[in-house]
Scaffold this motif. Structure first.
Motif, PDB file in Angstrom:
ATOM      1  N   MET A 143      14.541  42.456  -1.813  1.00 25.02           N
ATOM      2  CA  MET A 143      14.547  41.332  -2.664  1.00 25.02           C
ATOM      3  C   MET A 143      14.142  41.793  -4.033  1.00 25.02           C
ATOM      4  O   MET A 143      14.755  41.259  -5.086  1.00 25.02           O
ATOM      5  CB  MET A 143      14.034  40.174  -1.951  1.00 25.02           C
ATOM      6  CG  MET A 143      14.109  39.109  -2.814  1.00 25.02           C
ATOM      7  SD  MET A 143      15.687  38.341  -2.877  1.00 25.02           S
ATOM      8  CE  MET A 143      15.214  36.316  -2.582  1.00 25.02           C
ATOM      9  N   GLU A 144      13.031  42.510  -4.018  1.00 23.91           N
ATOM     10  CA  GLU A 144      12.357  42.919  -5.276  1.00 23.91           C
ATOM     11  C   GLU A 144      13.466  43.919  -6.238  1.00 23.91           C
ATOM     12  O   GLU A 144      13.453  43.780  -7.302  1.00 23.91           O
ATOM     13  CB  GLU A 144      11.013  43.535  -5.052  1.00 23.91           C
ATOM     14  CG  GLU A 144      10.312  43.725  -6.264  1.00 23.91           C
ATOM     15  CD  GLU A 144       9.636  42.695  -6.951  1.00 23.91           C
ATOM     16  OE1 GLU A 144       9.393  42.690  -8.058  1.00 23.91           O
ATOM     17  OE2 GLU A 144       9.694  41.387  -6.396  1.00 23.91           O
TER      18      GLU A 144
ATOM     19  N   LYS B  54      16.617  43.866  -5.889  1.00 23.90           N
ATOM     20  CA  LYS B  54      17.791  43.064  -6.447  1.00 23.90           C
ATOM     21  C   LYS B  54      17.226  42.462  -7.902  1.00 23.90           C
ATOM     22  O   LYS B  54      17.824  42.774  -8.813  1.00 23.90           O
ATOM     23  CB  LYS B  54      18.049  42.130  -5.561  1.00 23.90           C
ATOM     24  CG  LYS B  54      19.175  41.549  -5.996  1.00 23.90           C
ATOM     25  CD  LYS B  54      19.723  40.436  -4.890  1.00 23.90           C
ATOM     26  CE  LYS B  54      20.922  39.707  -5.409  1.00 23.90           C
ATOM     27  NZ  LYS B  54      21.675  38.657  -4.357  1.00 23.90           N
ATOM     28  N   LYS B  55      16.026  41.938  -7.923  1.00 27.01           N
ATOM     29  CA  LYS B  55      15.558  41.382  -8.884  1.00 27.01           C
ATOM     30  C   LYS B  55      15.361  42.490 -10.416  1.00 27.01           C
ATOM     31  O   LYS B  55      15.738  42.101 -11.382  1.00 27.01           O
ATOM     32  CB  LYS B  55      13.966  40.813  -8.884  1.00 27.01           C
ATOM     33  CG  LYS B  55      13.532  40.151  -9.879  1.00 27.01           C
ATOM     34  CD  LYS B  55      12.389  39.302  -9.482  1.00 27.01           C
ATOM     35  CE  LYS B  55      11.659  38.554 -11.102  1.00 27.01           C
ATOM     36  NZ  LYS B  55      10.485  38.196 -10.532  1.00 27.01           N
ATOM     37  N   LEU B  56      14.938  43.474  -9.977  1.00 24.35           N
ATOM     38  CA  LEU B  56      14.638  44.605 -11.060  1.00 24.35           C
ATOM     39  C   LEU B  56      15.878  45.312 -11.544  1.00 24.35           C
ATOM     40  O   LEU B  56      16.063  45.369 -12.508  1.00 24.35           O
ATOM     41  CB  LEU B  56      13.875  45.672 -10.119  1.00 24.35           C
ATOM     42  CG  LEU B  56      12.540  45.574  -9.755  1.00 24.35           C
ATOM     43  CD1 LEU B  56      12.033  46.826  -9.315  1.00 24.35           C
ATOM     44  CD2 LEU B  56      11.474  45.137 -11.100  1.00 24.35           C
ATOM     45  N   LYS B  57      17.037  45.291 -10.615  1.00 21.31           N
ATOM     46  CA  LYS B  57      18.395  45.498 -10.902  1.00 21.31           C
ATOM     47  C   LYS B  57      18.977  44.539 -11.976  1.00 21.31           C
ATOM     48  O   LYS B  57      19.670  44.933 -12.876  1.00 21.31           O
ATOM     49  CB  LYS B  57      19.106  46.193  -9.692  1.00 21.31           C
ATOM     50  CG  LYS B  57      18.805  47.202  -9.118  1.00 21.31           C
ATOM     51  CD  LYS B  57      20.129  47.321  -8.138  1.00 21.31           C
ATOM     52  CE  LYS B  57      19.611  48.870  -7.312  1.00 21.31           C
ATOM     53  NZ  LYS B  57      20.543  49.755  -6.939  1.00 21.31           N
TER      54      LYS B  57
ATOM     55  N   GLU C 270       6.587  45.019 -16.427  1.00 16.07           N
ATOM     56  CA  GLU C 270       5.333  44.432 -15.587  1.00 16.07           C
ATOM     57  C   GLU C 270       5.663  44.428 -14.160  1.00 16.07           C
ATOM     58  O   GLU C 270       4.797  44.389 -13.203  1.00 16.07           O
ATOM     59  CB  GLU C 270       4.800  43.242 -16.179  1.00 16.07           C
ATOM     60  CG  GLU C 270       4.498  43.313 -17.506  1.00 16.07           C
ATOM     61  CD  GLU C 270       4.065  41.785 -18.314  1.00 16.07           C
ATOM     62  OE1 GLU C 270       4.741  40.768 -17.762  1.00 16.07           O
ATOM     63  OE2 GLU C 270       3.768  41.944 -19.524  1.00 16.07           O
ATOM     64  N   ASP C 271       6.821  44.023 -13.842  1.00 19.35           N
ATOM     65  CA  ASP C 271       7.292  43.868 -12.397  1.00 19.35           C
ATOM     66  C   ASP C 271       7.303  44.894 -11.493  1.00 19.35           C
ATOM     67  O   ASP C 271       7.018  45.124 -10.376  1.00 19.35           O
ATOM     68  CB  ASP C 271       8.787  43.231 -12.312  1.00 19.35           C
ATOM     69  CG  ASP C 271       8.780  41.799 -12.659  1.00 19.35           C
ATOM     70  OD1 ASP C 271       7.540  41.192 -12.627  1.00 19.35           O
ATOM     71  OD2 ASP C 271       9.566  41.139 -12.971  1.00 19.35           O
ATOM     72  N   LYS C 272       7.510  46.292 -12.329  1.00 20.37           N
ATOM     73  CA  LYS C 272       7.689  47.655 -11.736  1.00 20.37           C
ATOM     74  C   LYS C 272       6.017  48.160 -11.497  1.00 20.37           C
ATOM     75  O   LYS C 272       6.079  48.813 -10.321  1.00 20.37           O
ATOM     76  CB  LYS C 272       8.459  48.604 -12.320  1.00 20.37           C
ATOM     77  CG  LYS C 272       9.565  48.579 -12.598  1.00 20.37           C
ATOM     78  CD  LYS C 272      10.219  49.765 -13.233  1.00 20.37           C
ATOM     79  CE  LYS C 272      11.829  49.692 -13.239  1.00 20.37           C
ATOM     80  NZ  LYS C 272      12.476  50.856 -14.068  1.00 20.37           N
ATOM     81  N   GLN C 273       5.059  47.695 -12.009  1.00 20.72           N
ATOM     82  CA  GLN C 273       3.760  47.930 -11.654  1.00 20.72           C
ATOM     83  C   GLN C 273       3.184  47.137 -10.809  1.00 20.72           C
ATOM     84  O   GLN C 273       3.180  46.345 -10.003  1.00 20.72           O
ATOM     85  CB  GLN C 273       2.982  48.168 -13.159  1.00 20.72           C
ATOM     86  CG  GLN C 273       3.468  48.939 -14.078  1.00 20.72           C
ATOM     87  CD  GLN C 273       2.673  48.789 -15.399  1.00 20.72           C
ATOM     88  OE1 GLN C 273       1.800  47.864 -15.376  1.00 20.72           O
ATOM     89  NE2 GLN C 273       2.818  49.709 -16.116  1.00 20.72           N
TER      90      GLN C 273
END
Length: 79
Positions: free
Chosen positions: A1-2, A4-7, A76-79
């Motif tokens: 899920m995460e 997919k959001k990053l892509k 920020e979401d990657k960290q």
């Protein structure tokens, strides 16, 4: 899920950058058309071109800011 959001965020960043570049290119094209004189035609409404240039440059800046905001959110979401 995460993942997919990053892509999706990466795709949005790429799209916003492309929109900004296209609008910047369009404003440059309009500006060149405004300054290059043509002897066969007379511009009756150069204000329209100036308005179009201002609008496209403003939209290019807006899309660039949106892309940078989305890219910041992506990092920020990657960290």
């Amino acid at each position: 899920m995460e993942d997919k959001k990053l892509k999706q965020l990466e795709a949005k960043v790429a799209d916003y950058k492309q929109y900004g570049f296209i609008l910047l290119s369009l404003s440059i094209f309009l500006f060149i058309g405004l300054i290059i004189p043509t002897e066969s035609t007379v511009m009756t409404m150069p204000e329209l071109f100036v308005g179009g240039i201002i609008i496209t440059l403003t939209l290019a800046v807006v899309f660039h800011r949106i892309a940078m905001k989305t890219q910041r959110q992506l990092y920020e979401d990657k960290q």
